[in-house]
Write an enzyme that holds these catalytic residues in place. Structure first.
Site: not given
Ligand code: PYC
Length: 316
Positions: A94-96, A208, A234, A238-240
């Site tokens: 999870c990036g965030h 996702h 999100d 979303c980082g990923t």
């Molecule tokens: O930021 O990767 C992300 C992420 C995944 C699900 C919610 N945020």
């Protein structure tokens, strides 16, 4: 159980970070076994899932929250291990949430500016904490798996998606021609859920869905809407998801190594992304995402033994 829990948000998307007070977060004595974060996730799923349900489900939590539990890393030289989870289960990366957990550790004086290796259940990531409190996350290697996969959504013809990995598995759909990004979040959840169901018939690991179209702010590169596994969207870019997007752009030659991509979220928050090649022939990139998180609560968790919903409302 005296849990130490702080909340933060990254680009509007909340992270509830658990720091101590559980057998999973306890320091490991020298000489004792150091399980990997992936093994610790299995232990949490089997024996401590009540932490996930109690902290993230109603009445204490909400379906939009992501949890991050900070565990001892397998490699004692690394900064931390982190397991991510949400309202329905566990996330690979999870990036965030990584940026939120890093800012939480900084807030508590447990991390100083510099580079820190964070172990996740899908591999090590590098978080660089900058003096301005922003964090650059060098995510796990990311890549596109399939291009132009047909997608069935009632009323939309000729829709296709890319399938790409960025720490989680994404179906990415260009919806510029559909005008969908002007719709409400509720409607977009409905449409992206249809995409998820359609894509999963050929790619069952997709968890996702990312819609993208022109940005609202012309300084940004693209605007996205990301459906998460729990049925919520999100609030951050979303980082990923941004990592998966960068992998697709790199594969198509639409973004060059080192160039900055500004990914705008549905609510207007921005992650800056860029990439370096890991293996150009195979289309594998090393994505980096930069953003800033804000700590917004230091919680005192109370568990009343008489409370039937102390560990969350089970799904009905
Ligand atoms: O930021 O990767 C992300 C992420 C995944 C699900 C919610 N945020």
């Amino acid at each position: 159980m005296q849990l130490r829990v702080l909340d933060s948000h990254t680009g509007g998307e909340p992270t509830r970070t658990i720091l101590s007070g559980t057998p999973l977060t306890q320091a490991i004595a020298p000489g004792d076994a150091r399980p990997s974060v992936a093994r610790r996730l299995e232990t949490m799923r089997r024996d401590f899932d009540f932490l996930r349900t109690g902290l993230l489900l109603e009445p204490r939590g909400s379906e939009v929250m992501v949890g991050a539990i900070v565990v001892p890393p397998e490699n004692p030289a690394h900064a931390a291990g982190v397991i991510f989870f949400n309202n329905v289960g566990y996330l690979g990366m999870c990036g965030h949430g990584t940026i939120g957990a890093v800012e939480t550790l900084r807030y508590l004086g447990l991390l100083a500016p510099g580079k820190h290796i964070i172990e996740t259940c899908v591999g090590d990531v590098i978080a660089t904490l900058h003096a301005d409190r922003s964090v650059t996350l060098q995510n796990v290697p990311s890549y596109r798996i399939a291009k132009d996969v047909p997608v069935d959504v009632a009323g939309a013809s000729g829709l296709v998606c890319d399938v790409a990995y960025g720490g989680n598995m994404f179906a990415l759909v260009d919806v510029s021609d559909q005008g969908w990004m002007e719709l409400s979040a509720a409607k977009l959840i409905e449409l992206s859920t249809q995409v998820m169901e359609s894509v999963r018939s050929s790619f069952p690991n997709v968890d996702h869905v990312e819609f993208f179209a022109q940005p609202k702010n012309p300084q940004n590169s693209s605007r996205s809407f990301v459906l998460c596994p729990g049925g919520q969207y999100d609030r951050s870019p979303c980082g990923t998801g941004t990592s998966a997007k960068l992998a697709c752009l790199a594969a198509d030659g639409k973004l060059q190594a080192g160039e900055v991509w500004r990914q705008e979220s549905f609510i207007g928050s921005v992650f800056e992304g860029s990439f370096e090649w890991v293996d150009r022939d195979k289309g594998v990139i090393s994505p980096s995402i930069r953003s800033r998180a804000f700590v917004n609560a230091d919680l005192q968790i109370i568990v009343d033994p008489d409370d039937p919903f102390a560990w969350g409302i089970p799904s009905v």
